[in-house]
Design an enzyme around this catalytic site. Structure first.
Site, PDB file in Angstrom:
ATOM      1  N   GLY A 122       2.883   7.584   2.022  1.00 47.87           N
ATOM      2  CA  GLY A 122       2.735   6.243   1.462  1.00 47.87           C
ATOM      3  C   GLY A 122       2.530   5.215   2.568  1.00 47.87           C
ATOM      4  O   GLY A 122       2.834   5.464   3.740  1.00 47.87           O
ATOM      5  N   CYS A 123       2.019   4.058   2.175  1.00 46.70           N
ATOM      6  CA  CYS A 123       1.706   3.024   3.168  1.00 46.70           C
ATOM      7  C   CYS A 123       2.993   2.459   3.783  1.00 46.70           C
ATOM      8  O   CYS A 123       3.144   2.438   5.018  1.00 46.70           O
ATOM      9  CB  CYS A 123       0.868   1.929   2.532  1.00 46.70           C
ATOM     10  SG  CYS A 123       1.438   1.382   0.903  1.00 46.70           S
ATOM     11  N   TYR A 124       3.938   2.011   2.967  1.00 48.95           N
ATOM     12  CA  TYR A 124       5.194   1.493   3.518  1.00 48.95           C
ATOM     13  C   TYR A 124       5.943   2.587   4.294  1.00 48.95           C
ATOM     14  O   TYR A 124       6.472   2.315   5.388  1.00 48.95           O
ATOM     15  CB  TYR A 124       6.107   0.970   2.407  1.00 48.95           C
ATOM     16  CG  TYR A 124       5.644  -0.258   1.652  1.00 48.95           C
ATOM     17  CD1 TYR A 124       5.428  -1.479   2.305  1.00 48.95           C
ATOM     18  CD2 TYR A 124       5.476  -0.229   0.272  1.00 48.95           C
ATOM     19  CE1 TYR A 124       5.045  -2.611   1.602  1.00 48.95           C
ATOM     20  CE2 TYR A 124       5.095  -1.361  -0.438  1.00 48.95           C
ATOM     21  CZ  TYR A 124       4.880  -2.547   0.225  1.00 48.95           C
ATOM     22  OH  TYR A 124       4.515  -3.670  -0.474  1.00 48.95           O
TER      23      TYR A 124
END
Ligand SMILES: NC(=O)C1=CN([C@@H]2O[C@H](COP(=O)(O)OP(=O)(O)OC[C@H]3O[C@@H](n4cnc5c(N)ncnc54)[C@H](OP(=O)(O)O)[C@@H]3O)[C@@H](O)[C@H]2O)C=CC1
Ligand SMILES: CC(=O)N[C@@H](CCC(=O)OP(=O)(O)O)C(=O)O
Length: 314
Positions: A122-124
């Site tokens: 995921g990005c975060y």
């Protein structure tokens, strides 16, 4: 493998799919596409799956689960099942899938290269794990440290629906969300950062298209051993010394979230005030770059035994 590997992006027209499609031009692969009007036709997608070496799933979680089940059924009935790379959250902590973060430690790239099923981070989590895992591994942060992670993303992080909301209707300038404290990224952040206590995660979205900052405030006296901001920085710099995408940069008085938009890079920083014994760790990246499509192209290259293309650097 004879000839060029074949790749199908399920969800090619979406935000992440499009970014991967563009980056695939830099790899010696043949991309097979489905007619736009058939993109949700299960029969057409299954036929495409059976005809390629690798399927990249760029779909909402539920559709990813259906696609993975379809691939499993093809294999179970003696068909030619492709390898899978999934961009969604569906399989990030599934033991049957390899987490595709090649810089996460020795052996991670080789695991991706040999895997039948890889889950793109995921990005975060890319920012949070990128900052925290080296410090936990080095023994500077105890796994049960009560941590807080603040983050801001551009609105493309919410996919087509959020992009349309911001670009046509004018979205909120700044929105704090996930205040139920059950964000979908918490399990992967906790597991791959090496934590035993889930952090408090406070995401937000701003009225700008792309870019992200993940930040972790720390009281230095919370560390497991006496250390300075310089010590934290040295651990991070050593951990990422061989990477062409993740760098440890100088502390700044302020940071803009948009600076790395359009790149596949991630910059880590330690901003410390030694007299106060306080620090803020930051990771800056493009949610659609190292946070999605840029990471996917690294994983695709590894899975197909190809050299990774140079990162987009702006
Ligand atoms: N945006 C980001 O920053 C990041 C996104 N991701 C993940 O990537 C995945 C895709 O996200 P994103 O690209 O942003 O989303 P988008 O909404 O932009 O794209 C999703 C695509 O999937 C298509 N689709 C939806 N349902 C089906 C289905 N049943 N069968 C076939 N196609 C379908 C959509 O078509 P239609 O629009 O016509 O419904 C659309 O083209 C998500 O799981 C997301 O969590 C990962 C990292 C970062
Ligand atoms: C701004 C925004 O809404 N961001 C999304 C996260 C981005 C995403 O789609 O999640 P993955 O990176 O795991 O796929 C969210 O918080 O749900």
């Amino acid at each position: 493998m004879d000839g060029q590997a074949t790749v199908f992006i399920d969800g090619e027209a979406g935000t992440t799919g499009l970014g991967i499609r563009q980056r695939l031009d830099a790899l010696p692969v043949t991309v097979r596409s489905i007619a736009p009007e058939q993109r949700k036709d299960a029969g057409a997608r299954r036929a495409m799956m059976e005809s390629v070496d690798l399927v990249v799933l760029c779909l909402p979680d539920a559709a990813s689960r259906e696609a993975a089940a379809m691939a499993a059924e093809i294999a179970a009935t003696g068909g030619r099942a492709p390898r899978l790379l999934d961009a969604s959250t569906a399989f990030r902590v599934d033991p049957d899938w390899v987490y595709g973060f090649p810089e996460m430690g020795a052996g991670c790239a080789a695991q991706v290269a040999g895997a039948a099923r890889v889950s793109n981070p995921g990005c975060y989590p890319t920012g949070a794990i990128g900052l925290l895992r080296p410090l936990v591994e080095a023994g500077l942060l105890a796994p049960d440290t009560p941590l807080t992670i603040n983050a801001v993303s551009g609105y493309s992080g919410g996919g087509r629906a959020m992009i349309e909301a911001h670009e046509h209707d004018g979205g909120p300038a700044f929105l704090l969300y996930g205040l139920g404290l059950e964000h979908k990224h918490l399990p992967e952040i906790t597991r791959y950062a090496g934590l035993t206590r889930a952090p408090v995660f406070v995401p937000s979205v701003g009225h700008f298209p792309q870019g992200m900052i993940v930040s972790v405030p720390l009281h230095l006296d919370m560390l497991a051993v006496p250390a300075t901001g310089g010590d934290l920085r040295a651990v991070l710099a050593d951990f990422y010394a061989g990477s062409d995408r993740i760098s440890v940069a100088e502390a700044m008085p302020d940071l803009s979230a948009e600076t790395l938009a359009g790149t596949d890079l991630m910059e880590l920083r330690v901003h410390a005030n030694e007299s106060r014994r306080q620090a803020v760790l930051t990771a800056r990246l493009d949610n659609l770059g190292k946070g999605a499509s840029g990471a996917a192209i690294q994983n695709i290259a590894l899975m197909l035994g190809l050299a990774a293309p140079a990162p987009r650097a702006g």
